[in-house]
Design a protein around this motif. Structure first.
Motif, mmCIF file in Angstrom:
data_model
loop_
_atom_site.group_PDB
_atom_site.id
_atom_site.type_symbol
_atom_site.label_atom_id
_atom_site.label_comp_id
_atom_site.label_asym_id
_atom_site.label_seq_id
_atom_site.Cartn_x
_atom_site.Cartn_y
_atom_site.Cartn_z
ATOM 1 N N LYS A 55 0.843 -1.194 0.000
ATOM 2 C CA LYS A 55 0.000 0.000 0.000
ATOM 3 C C LYS A 55 0.880 1.246 0.000
ATOM 4 O O LYS A 55 2.068 1.169 0.319
ATOM 5 C CB LYS A 55 -0.905 -0.009 1.234
ATOM 6 C CG LYS A 55 -1.994 -1.054 1.179
ATOM 7 C CD LYS A 55 -2.916 -0.893 2.368
ATOM 8 C CE LYS A 55 -4.089 -1.838 2.275
ATOM 9 N NZ LYS A 55 -4.989 -1.655 3.427
ATOM 10 N N PRO A 56 0.309 2.388 -0.327
ATOM 11 C CA PRO A 56 1.101 3.627 -0.339
ATOM 12 C C PRO A 56 1.835 3.850 0.988
ATOM 13 O O PRO A 56 1.301 3.577 2.063
ATOM 14 C CB PRO A 56 0.041 4.712 -0.569
ATOM 15 C CG PRO A 56 -1.068 4.008 -1.299
ATOM 16 C CD PRO A 56 -1.077 2.604 -0.741
ATOM 17 N N GLY A 57 3.075 4.301 0.879
ATOM 18 C CA GLY A 57 3.893 4.556 2.065
ATOM 19 C C GLY A 57 4.465 3.297 2.696
ATOM 20 O O GLY A 57 5.032 3.329 3.765
ATOM 21 N N PRO A 73 7.807 2.770 -7.574
ATOM 22 C CA PRO A 73 6.754 2.915 -8.597
ATOM 23 C C PRO A 73 6.802 1.815 -9.653
ATOM 24 O O PRO A 73 5.811 1.550 -10.315
ATOM 25 C CB PRO A 73 7.055 4.286 -9.222
ATOM 26 C CG PRO A 73 7.804 5.033 -8.161
ATOM 27 C CD PRO A 73 8.592 3.980 -7.420
ATOM 28 N N ARG A 128 9.315 -0.831 1.277
ATOM 29 C CA ARG A 128 8.270 -0.239 0.437
ATOM 30 C C ARG A 128 8.451 -0.716 -0.993
ATOM 31 O O ARG A 128 9.470 -1.316 -1.335
ATOM 32 C CB ARG A 128 8.321 1.281 0.511
ATOM 33 C CG ARG A 128 9.639 1.854 0.059
ATOM 34 C CD ARG A 128 9.663 3.370 0.149
ATOM 35 N NE ARG A 128 10.972 3.854 -0.259
ATOM 36 C CZ ARG A 128 11.395 3.981 -1.518
ATOM 37 N NH1 ARG A 128 10.587 3.663 -2.503
ATOM 38 N NH2 ARG A 128 12.607 4.416 -1.796
#
Length: 104
Positions: A27-29, A54, A51
């Motif tokens: 997930k983001p972050g 992209p 993380r």
């Protein structure tokens, strides 16, 4: 997970005290998804997340493993470490970095 624990305990003759699960948060972050949240809630499991870039590449995971293994060796808190990885490059890298404080 229980099979891995049993095998490690049988081979080492020592109780497994903790499992460190390293992965990337999807997930983001770098936040965990529902599957990783469930893994993190298992008894004796510490979830450590990096993380995703992209481009879908894991970032920070190998660094977290290295820092934690170095800390365990320096502080002599691990008698034996089993490192399981789905990435061959990681295994090759860690074989070269074996320390004398822990058995591999």
């Amino acid at each position: 997970m229980s099979g891995i624990i049993k095998q490690a305990e049988r081979e080492s003759g020592l109780p497994a005290l903790r499992i460190h699960w390293y992965d990337s948060g999807s997930k983001p972050g770098g936040a965990p998804d529902s599957t990783k949240e469930m893994i993190g809630e298992l008894p004796r499991v510490k979830l450590r997340l990096g993380r995703l870039s992209p481009h879908g590449e894991q970032k920070g995971v190998d660094l977290r493993i290295g820092l934690e293994l170095a800390s365990h060796g320096r502080n002599k808190v691990s008698a034996l470490v089993y490192l399981l990885s789905g990435m061959m490059t990681s295994l090759t890298q860690w074989k070269r970095r074996r320390g004398t404080a822990c058995r591999w």
